[in-house]
Enzyme design. Structure first.
Site, short mmCIF file in Angstrom:
data_model
loop_
_atom_site.label_atom_id
_atom_site.label_comp_id
_atom_site.label_asym_id
_atom_site.label_seq_id
_atom_site.Cartn_x
_atom_site.Cartn_y
_atom_site.Cartn_z
N GLU A 1 0.81 -1.16 0.17
CA GLU A 1 0.02 -0.15 -0.07
C GLU A 1 0.77 1.29 -0.07
O GLU A 1 0.23 2.25 -0.02
CB GLU A 1 -1.10 0.04 1.16
N LEU B 1 3.32 4.34 1.31
CA LEU B 1 3.30 5.00 2.54
C LEU B 1 2.02 5.80 2.70
O LEU B 1 1.77 6.87 2.08
CB LEU B 1 4.48 6.17 2.35
N HIS B 2 0.91 5.14 3.25
CA HIS B 2 -0.43 5.48 3.46
C HIS B 2 -0.67 6.00 4.77
O HIS B 2 0.36 6.46 5.24
CB HIS B 2 -1.28 4.41 3.23
N LEU B 3 -1.80 6.58 5.04
CA LEU B 3 -1.91 7.44 6.27
C LEU B 3 -1.46 6.88 7.47
O LEU B 3 -0.91 7.53 8.37
CB LEU B 3 -3.52 7.79 6.20
N ALA C 1 2.20 6.89 7.54
CA ALA C 1 2.64 8.38 7.96
C ALA C 1 2.66 8.59 9.47
O ALA C 1 3.41 9.11 9.84
CB ALA C 1 2.08 9.32 6.85
#
Length: 108
Positions: free
Chosen positions: A10, A12-14, A17
């Site tokens: 996926e 560097l998603h939320l 982060a």
């Protein structure tokens, strides 16, 4: 400057982060994440999300300050374990020139 290939599908998603910010915030050093021609303050979730790092892409981490070494070690551990990243050697890596430092995204 250590560089890493992000291995998780996926990117560097939320959630990733947020983990990065949580890891970076305790350090007083300035920590910057670079991807392509963009740079972000590692203590700003919005700035990190603006980088748009996808699976298989490379990001570079720099830190400047009294606890920079510890910050880089903590972030490397996070990237290699949670993000399934792999450290890579990049040709010509060195400190950001002063003109690039002004391009660092910061959202608070």
């Amino acid at each position: 400057m250590p560089s890493y290939i992000i291995g998780c599908e996926e990117g560097l998603h939320l959630r990733h982060a947020a983990l990065l910010v949580t890891t970076a915030r305790p350090f007083c050093s300035d920590i910057v994440i670079e991807h392509d021609d963009k740079a972000a303050d590692a203590k700003s979730i919005l700035a990190i999300m603006m980088l748009g790092v996808q699976a298989g892409e490379v990001l570079t981490v720099t830190a400047r300050g009294p606890d920079a070494h510890g910050a880089l070690r903590a972030i490397e551990e996070l990237i290699c374990s949670v993000f399934k990243g792999e450290r890579v050697e990049m040709a010509g890596s060195g400190p950001l020139p002063p003109s690039r430092e002004a391009m660092v995204f910061s959202a608070g």
